[in-house]
Write a protein that holds these residues in place. Structure first.
Motif: not given
Length: 270
Positions: A124-152
């Motif tokens: 989050l720190q890194e994505l927030s830095r990039i978002q602020n530096e380049y003035a473009i909203p970054i949207i985070c999409e949580p995803k299923l892992g391998i074999g439909r893993s719901p862990k993420g």
């Protein structure tokens, strides 16, 4: 849903340059697209957007051979390489007027022994830095892992809201991934994040042996005993502020235009 906007995803044509014109539905508000086969294909798409005055957002990676899942752990690329790619894309897309950039985050292949909250916060720190530096909203999409893993998705569910809030990042809820991970509990999982949801990837799921595909939303799925019921989650999401609903089925089920349009009309009424 008058506060909301409706978009179409490049996934509906698998970002095929020969079919770009099909993304510009008559009354669509904008387009979300990524994984272009080449830079020239991306520029051809940009030219069409300018000609038709259609806003667009980009689902990273911009090019098909880029990193898709590596921001927290190595899947195909080292995370440092993946983060560098996100920064380079953010710089370019900000200059070209993209509305936002969407990344798969948090993504975990499965269960991990790492300190998950620390890992997520570092990302989050890194994505927030990039978002602020380049003035473009970054949207985070949580995803299923391998074999439909719901862990993420589960790790995000346990992540403290007050920490997320510090970094000013918004969320994308992928209806298919969340339904596979949580089933009828989906509203309980997204309710916590209500104020951060800005994008919703909209599709239902069809299972084929051990695989699944994204199919269009349609009212006929609500009681057919095969697909998930979307009305409850759509009703909940319609109460959130300023959500971008993206129609993100793939062409694998070969849906007719009429079928897709019926689902589109139905969704707008939910």
């Amino acid at each position: 849903m008058n506060k909301h906007r409706f978009g179409v995803s490049g996934s509906t044509i698998l970002t095929n340059p020969e079919q770009f014109a099909e993304l510009f539905w008559d009354d669509i508000d904008f387009i979300e697209i990524g994984e272009f086969p080449s830079e020239s294909a991306f520029h051809a798409f940009l030219d069409l957007c300018r000609e038709k005055q259609t806003p667009f957002g980009v689902h990273s990676p911009l090019l098909r051979n880029g990193s898709k899942y590596d921001l927290l752990e190595k899947v195909s690329f080292d995370p440092l390489v993946a983060r560098k790619q996100v920064e380079e894309e953010a710089a370019l897309l900000s200059r070209l007027g993209a509305e936002y950039m969407l990344v798969h985050f948090p993504y975990f292949t499965g269960e991990t022994t790492e300190n998950v909250n620390k890992l997520i916060e570092a990302g989050l720190q890194e994505l927030s830095r990039i978002q602020n530096e380049y003035a473009i909203p970054i949207i985070c999409e949580p995803k299923l892992g391998i074999g439909r893993s719901p862990k993420g998705i589960q790790y995000l569910d346990s992540f403290p809201l007050e920490i997320w809030e510090k970094y000013s990042l918004k969320l994308c809820i992928d209806i298919g991934d969340y339904l596979i991970a949580t089933g009828e509990e989906i509203v309980n999982y997204v309710e916590k994040w209500k104020q951060y949801i800005r994008v919703v990837h909209l599709h239902n799921v069809a299972y084929q042996d051990d695989k699944y595909i994204w199919i269009p939303v349609h009212p006929s799925h609500e009681n057919n005993g095969e697909q998930y019921k979307l009305a409850p989650i759509l009703g909940f999401l319609s109460q959130c502020n300023e959500v971008n609903f993206i129609f993100e089925h793939t062409p694998h089920s070969n849906p007719s235009r009429e079928f897709v349009h019926e689902g589109y009309t139905w969704t707008k009424k939910c």
